[in-house]
Design a protein around this motif. Sequence first.
Motif, mmCIF file in Angstrom:
data_model
loop_
_atom_site.group_PDB
_atom_site.id
_atom_site.type_symbol
_atom_site.label_atom_id
_atom_site.label_comp_id
_atom_site.label_asym_id
_atom_site.label_seq_id
_atom_site.Cartn_x
_atom_site.Cartn_y
_atom_site.Cartn_z
ATOM 1 N N ARG B 333 0.502 32.061 -23.110
ATOM 2 C CA ARG B 333 0.141 30.865 -23.878
ATOM 3 C C ARG B 333 -1.274 30.382 -23.568
ATOM 4 O O ARG B 333 -1.829 29.558 -24.292
ATOM 5 C CB ARG B 333 1.173 29.750 -23.636
ATOM 6 C CG ARG B 333 2.512 30.069 -24.333
ATOM 7 C CD ARG B 333 3.602 29.069 -24.002
ATOM 8 N NE ARG B 333 3.237 27.730 -24.411
ATOM 9 C CZ ARG B 333 3.910 26.636 -24.035
ATOM 10 N NH1 ARG B 333 4.973 26.754 -23.247
ATOM 11 N NH2 ARG B 333 3.535 25.459 -24.450
ATOM 12 N N LYS B 341 0.003 26.329 -32.692
ATOM 13 C CA LYS B 341 1.320 26.004 -32.169
ATOM 14 C C LYS B 341 1.467 26.632 -30.778
ATOM 15 O O LYS B 341 0.902 27.681 -30.516
ATOM 16 C CB LYS B 341 2.372 26.604 -33.120
ATOM 17 C CG LYS B 341 3.759 26.005 -32.949
ATOM 18 C CD LYS B 341 4.716 26.448 -34.055
ATOM 19 C CE LYS B 341 6.125 25.923 -33.760
ATOM 20 N NZ LYS B 341 7.098 26.412 -34.748
ATOM 21 N N TRP B 342 2.244 26.027 -29.930
ATOM 22 C CA TRP B 342 2.584 26.531 -28.602
ATOM 23 C C TRP B 342 1.427 26.539 -27.605
ATOM 24 O O TRP B 342 1.564 27.089 -26.515
ATOM 25 C CB TRP B 342 3.170 27.957 -28.678
ATOM 26 C CG TRP B 342 4.491 28.018 -29.356
ATOM 27 C CD1 TRP B 342 4.740 28.497 -30.612
ATOM 28 C CD2 TRP B 342 5.759 27.582 -28.839
ATOM 29 N NE1 TRP B 342 6.077 28.395 -30.911
ATOM 30 C CE2 TRP B 342 6.722 27.833 -29.839
ATOM 31 C CE3 TRP B 342 6.156 27.007 -27.622
ATOM 32 C CZ2 TRP B 342 8.066 27.532 -29.667
ATOM 33 C CZ3 TRP B 342 7.497 26.701 -27.451
ATOM 34 C CH2 TRP B 342 8.433 26.967 -28.471
ATOM 35 N N GLU D 127 9.517 35.124 -25.187
ATOM 36 C CA GLU D 127 10.019 33.854 -25.701
ATOM 37 C C GLU D 127 9.165 32.715 -25.116
ATOM 38 O O GLU D 127 8.244 32.970 -24.346
ATOM 39 C CB GLU D 127 11.500 33.737 -25.333
ATOM 40 C CG GLU D 127 12.263 34.921 -25.925
ATOM 41 C CD GLU D 127 13.777 34.773 -25.901
ATOM 42 O OE1 GLU D 127 14.265 33.688 -25.534
ATOM 43 O OE2 GLU D 127 14.454 35.746 -26.254
ATOM 44 N N PRO D 128 9.460 31.491 -25.503
ATOM 45 C CA PRO D 128 8.573 30.401 -25.069
ATOM 46 C C PRO D 128 8.351 30.294 -23.555
ATOM 47 O O PRO D 128 7.312 29.815 -23.116
ATOM 48 C CB PRO D 128 9.272 29.153 -25.621
ATOM 49 C CG PRO D 128 9.898 29.640 -26.880
ATOM 50 C CD PRO D 128 10.393 31.029 -26.550
ATOM 51 N N SER D 129 9.285 30.784 -22.756
ATOM 52 C CA SER D 129 9.048 30.748 -21.303
ATOM 53 C C SER D 129 7.933 31.707 -20.914
ATOM 54 O O SER D 129 7.372 31.599 -19.829
ATOM 55 C CB SER D 129 10.314 31.151 -20.550
ATOM 56 O OG SER D 129 10.543 32.541 -20.708
ATOM 57 N N THR D 130 7.625 32.654 -21.800
ATOM 58 C CA THR D 130 6.632 33.713 -21.570
ATOM 59 C C THR D 130 6.873 34.509 -20.293
ATOM 60 O O THR D 130 5.951 35.077 -19.727
ATOM 61 C CB THR D 130 5.178 33.187 -21.569
ATOM 62 O OG1 THR D 130 4.967 32.361 -20.434
ATOM 63 C CG2 THR D 130 4.865 32.407 -22.832
ATOM 64 N N THR D 153 13.931 32.321 -30.641
ATOM 65 C CA THR D 153 12.505 32.173 -30.964
ATOM 66 C C THR D 153 11.693 33.151 -30.130
ATOM 67 O O THR D 153 11.816 33.195 -28.908
ATOM 68 C CB THR D 153 12.034 30.742 -30.670
ATOM 69 O OG1 THR D 153 12.767 29.851 -31.520
ATOM 70 C CG2 THR D 153 10.550 30.590 -30.941
ATOM 71 N N LYS D 154 10.901 33.927 -30.834
ATOM 72 C CA LYS D 154 10.064 34.913 -30.162
ATOM 73 C C LYS D 154 8.604 34.544 -30.370
ATOM 74 O O LYS D 154 8.220 34.109 -31.475
ATOM 75 C CB LYS D 154 10.322 36.302 -30.758
ATOM 76 C CG LYS D 154 11.747 36.801 -30.517
ATOM 77 C CD LYS D 154 11.934 37.172 -29.072
ATOM 78 C CE LYS D 154 13.340 37.680 -28.776
ATOM 79 N NZ LYS D 154 13.461 38.071 -27.351
ATOM 80 N N LEU D 155 7.820 34.701 -29.317
ATOM 81 C CA LEU D 155 6.392 34.388 -29.436
ATOM 82 C C LEU D 155 5.572 35.653 -29.207
ATOM 83 O O LEU D 155 6.045 36.632 -28.651
ATOM 84 C CB LEU D 155 5.977 33.347 -28.397
ATOM 85 C CG LEU D 155 6.656 31.985 -28.471
ATOM 86 C CD1 LEU D 155 5.975 31.018 -27.500
ATOM 87 C CD2 LEU D 155 6.584 31.425 -29.878
ATOM 88 N N GLU D 203 4.611 33.553 -33.937
ATOM 89 C CA GLU D 203 5.916 33.044 -33.577
ATOM 90 C C GLU D 203 6.881 33.596 -34.625
ATOM 91 O O GLU D 203 6.622 33.487 -35.827
ATOM 92 C CB GLU D 203 5.945 31.517 -33.622
ATOM 93 C CG GLU D 203 7.333 30.940 -33.366
ATOM 94 C CD GLU D 203 7.476 29.489 -33.843
ATOM 95 O OE1 GLU D 203 7.785 28.623 -33.034
ATOM 96 O OE2 GLU D 203 7.274 29.240 -35.062
#
Lengths: 383, 383, 371, 371
Positions: B333, B341-342, D127-130, D153-155, D203
Amino acid sequence: MDFEFSPEEKKFKQEVHQFFQSEPELCAGFMEEWHGGEGFGPKTWALLRKLGEKHWLTPTWPKKYGGLDLPYVYYCIIQEEMSYWIGLYACIGTAMAGPVILKCGTEEQKDFYLPRIARGEIEFCLGYSEPQAGSDLANLQLRAEDKGDYYLLNGQKTFNTRCHFAQYHWLAARTSSEGPKYRGISLFIVDLKTPGISITPLMTFSGERTNDVFYDDVKVPKSSLVGEPGMGFYYIMEALAYERVTPVGAYQRLFEQLLEYIKESGKGSDPVIRQKIAQLAIELEVCKLFTLNVVSAQSKGIIPVYEANAAKIFITETEQRLANTVVNIFGLRGQLQRDSKWNVLNGMFEFIYRQSLTELIMRGTSEILRNVIAQRGLGLKRR
Amino acid sequence: MDFEFSPEEKKFKQEVHQFFQSEPELCAGFMEEWHGGEGFGPKTWALLRKLGEKHWLTPTWPKKYGGLDLPYVYYCIIQEEMSYWIGLYACIGTAMAGPVILKCGTEEQKDFYLPRIARGEIEFCLGYSEPQAGSDLANLQLRAEDKGDYYLLNGQKTFNTRCHFAQYHWLAARTSSEGPKYRGISLFIVDLKTPGISITPLMTFSGERTNDVFYDDVKVPKSSLVGEPGMGFYYIMEALAYERVTPVGAYQRLFEQLLEYIKESGKGSDPVIRQKIAQLAIELEVCKLFTLNVVSAQSKGIIPVYEANAAKIFITETEQRLANTVVNIFGLRGQLQRDSKWNVLNGMFEFIYRQSLTELIMRGTSEILRNVIAQRGLGLKRR
Amino acid sequence: MNLDLSEEQEMLKKTARDFLEQECPRSLVREMEQGEKGYSPELWRKMAELGWMGLVFPEEYSGMSGNFVDLIILLGEMGRALVPGPFIPTVVSSGLPIFHHGTEEQKGNFLPEIASGELIMTLALTEPSTRFDESGTEAKAQHQFTNYSISGTKLFVPYAYVADWIICVARAEEGITLFLVPAKSPGINLTVLKTIASDKQFEVVFDDVKVPTANVLGKVGDGWKIIKQIEEWSALAWCGYEVGSLQRVLEMTVSYANERIQFERPIGSFQVIQHKCADMLMDIDGARFLTYQAAWKVSQGLAASMEISMAKAWTGEASRRVCLSGHQIHAGIGLFTDYDMELYFRRAKAMELAFGEGDFHREIIAQQLGL
Amino acid sequence: MNLDLSEEQEMLKKTARDFLEQECPRSLVREMEQGEKGYSPELWRKMAELGWMGLVFPEEYSGMSGNFVDLIILLGEMGRALVPGPFIPTVVSSGLPIFHHGTEEQKGNFLPEIASGELIMTLALTEPSTRFDESGTEAKAQHQFTNYSISGTKLFVPYAYVADWIICVARAEEGITLFLVPAKSPGINLTVLKTIASDKQFEVVFDDVKVPTANVLGKVGDGWKIIKQIEEWSALAWCGYEVGSLQRVLEMTVSYANERIQFERPIGSFQVIQHKCADMLMDIDGARFLTYQAAWKVSQGLAASMEISMAKAWTGEASRRVCLSGHQIHAGIGLFTDYDMELYFRRAKAMELAFGEGDFHREIIAQQLGL
């Protein structure tokens, strides 16, 4: 592409490995003498002779001079094993003087010196540096006057490390002051027992003895000259080219010992220490690969100038970082020396922390070597 | 020795702090305009005028020109607060052009420019760099010919960042090609609306607009000249001396935000991340102290040449390390930008990771500044 | 806001420098490395006459009422000259805690004697685990009537051989406690440790060493608070010493670089050498500012734990970078034992390790930051 | 022992370089940053015609039977030219696991189409936790008769917008499982992420997305082993790409340094610039050797987890150092968006983060070392 040795090479490596493994006393004695700072002593000579018996000091030389006519890679294998087991990986005689004699020496010189080098009976000492000629080697001033029957030598060398136990000086001297400085230099082999030579010890702070060497009206026979007069600087550069590989066996062994200590001491569970050890592992792998790259090139007869310099810089700088990191991981006990109570891993890392400074400077400072990489490796302009 | 501000100074700092705190909209608007890359927009001008009303843009200037006659340290306090709240800490008019006008300008120039600078109504743009004159500023080629009644200007400037919104060009031009290069340079104030000037945008990869500026037979009145002809290089150097402080408020604020994120995200329990954050804290403290040292010297009327260079190098290099470390701590991120986003902390660290490269180069590359430290700060010889 | 020294401080600095240039040549430093004592009683006496041992104590204890900044200034000059000896162990690690936590009687007994140079003290804290935190103290102190009996092994006790008294940290039933122990007490056994800096650190084994209960320093069981202070003061003192050392390394290096000719020019004119020197300067300035800021805070009675850890972490790591660059620029000549460079290199490592290297102090900083 | 490329490999390299110099100018790279698709279908087709998408697959699947070293060579040239597009996601992160773990039918269906350039695939893992480890997968796959229903949810799913199929990693009752999901399935929602490299990562929200059980890749519940392989292969592929990029950065920098005149001499003649370039070279050589060694081990079927992590950790950190030096030497001009330097700088960061930065891989190395 092949990052491993061939099956025959592996077998040979194993054989060398086993030889050293089977000589723990000589290896220990060697290490004691060498790291004690005095250089070659009786154990060292004994070990060299044993290696000489197997022709492993000079495996690439012709058989008539005591070699085995083997490809270059075998020499590197032996160097790696020597480095791993005893820290030292080359003699001046086998690695620098010998090859130049082999290429440019007279038949008499070859017959006289090469077999004795190969048998591990004699050693040479580099006679290059002078007080005003360090990185700027071409500035050397020790004079060799041609007196018809002999040369007359006068001047001073410094930082000549093996002079107090070697039999011969591999001496760069000025035979002419005309023309460009580097063209007036000639190379001589001088018996260090010749009258007029005096040797004064200099001690480095890692406890290693090196020497000032004074020449005071020293007469040497004309036959002492190696190759053509005035070509000394080129021979020196050429000799350097033979000695471009920096083996990393010694560091790999240290790292193995370190790893074992980290595991046993329980420090291995500390995430910060894990990061540091892993980073050292990466850097040592890069060292190994830089060395392999030089070996790979030399095996094909290519002289890898920038690659060898890069290896030398990276390996010696890694050594310093390695020692520093490990001393700090050891904490207060990291400062304890070899012969102290409570030291860690026999104080080897404290020793290397000091000794690595010599490595950074010997065989070209990192500054000079980076100049070469930039100008010769990358083609950056000089002005 | 005193590492803190005096009680009056602290009170003043608090006052400035509260002012910005009470103007969240203007601050946000300012940041949007400035980091949006276009530079001063309506919000910025509005904020500058508010600061001007309080005479805080030029607190050290004489009251007759819109200042408060305050000691230098008050100026630094304002800069730190500006840096903390809005990232920008100086205008060219207030920090570089103004002081030179104050010292070397004619009475007419003072009366015409200074009060408007102080009120936050006008801005200047530095007109130094040219395609062939970056670090080697003395090599600039834009010509100013003395035509008796006027100067005729021809040539190109590049990397002139504020030209598209500033009213005036603070222009270095060559009035003579005799003698040493740096002696033929003069300084002019040019109204950027003068016919013959064209401004072409250049975009940096951190999204900041800067400009090429072309002068094509531009006529400027003789009264545009600042100080003596041929003295421009000295004025430039002098102006630099006024602008030697690199405030670190912006980084301190970023670090506060980062710390909060680290705590909230639970990453603060990772020993490796703890080490990194602590190291950043140390480096930012050094930044702060380097800046205090410059302020402390300037307050006494000493021009701290090497110290200011050291601060600039260390602070900008720290900024790059900071951004890199934080982006990596954020992981995947970390690569997300402001408008994605994110993203983390509004993508500020991704932005700074790019933008810091500009900082490293602007106001002297680290290379040039280190030369100055070595030669002027330490007295190392030039040859 | 003012980072300058006061006139009195400038004077202290100048006096110290002039005195030490005369009285503590590097030949003395080398001699002390070889000898058993590791310090020169004559130099010690002269320093005491100048009032240095009492610098930070009030006049009632024959001191000069200086503050921590004054101490750092003095230590900088001592570091510059590499003064060997038990100054920090005596004054900082022992004298200061006695002043802050001792009984009136203890203060009256110890401080004037420290100030007059008659008393050498040292601190026995670290044990074989070499941990700096409370759990590192395993030495036991057993209460027996009017005595305590102390047993345990302490490492890295500086100058134990010449010390008159040892502050020994041990675990009583109530918890960590500090004891003032006569160094020649029966049951104490010394073994010198051979360190990179040859700076006379000892293993001290306490085997049923008896001290009267009156010899407790501070409260029984409440000693760890004092230890933390001692650790901070001592860490900061070493920073002050090292900053002075590094300044000297830079001066030596610049002057060598300007004199040494290779390729027909001073090597100091090569850009890479210039930039190395510029980086050395920045490293040293960072160390100096951090150290002075922390000392100033201590002198003002402000909380300074974080600032001290910043100073120690930075100074330790900067010292290695600076000495390494110094060696690179000196090249061959710097390696020899008749040249000063290597003395600074070896001591830098000892200083870096004393009272915590970078990782240790960064962890403290992280805690101070609320992580 | 031989670190050279074979003749065939040299030929592959030369062909790729010539082709890409022609077909993938930096203007195209910038254009792709702006566009929605992020790649050029025309260039993609031409690359497929050269056989690149099938390079590592056997001939029976219309491939060229190349090995991982060949792939790294090709990727190096792609990295040199900064070829944008879903090559690594399609070939390395999707094609290779299908080849190694797919059913005959899956292989027959997917691989020839990948090889011919008709099929674009991508991997939905993070995922958002990466987090890169197993615990990072929280997306659920519920077995319902002959289907699975996937939600989560996939990033950072590269090129999801142009992908035909997505390999989605989700947690079935039996454990982590890989699913081959048509990218246009109902319930899939895309949002583009704006990244430093403008490289079209998405995303991807899976909301009750149904796939037949036949679309499981590998064994149900046993997917994490495959993921670890995919992570290793992909990490290594990015190293190969970046090594080519960095080589180009160095060439650009050296050539700029030799051309740019300041102070009446090429800036490349200044020693500090020379040393920076020398360090860049060493950094790149280290990255190249580590990458080739790891690829060679993979190609020999040898365990290479540690070597891959070494390559990824080193290359990621070296790439930052190299690009930073490149920028310092280019100074002002390097900052502009019409100059190539900044493209390499931005992509280096994206590559460094993809499939784990240094700390992550050092932890793997520590484990491999038995710590």
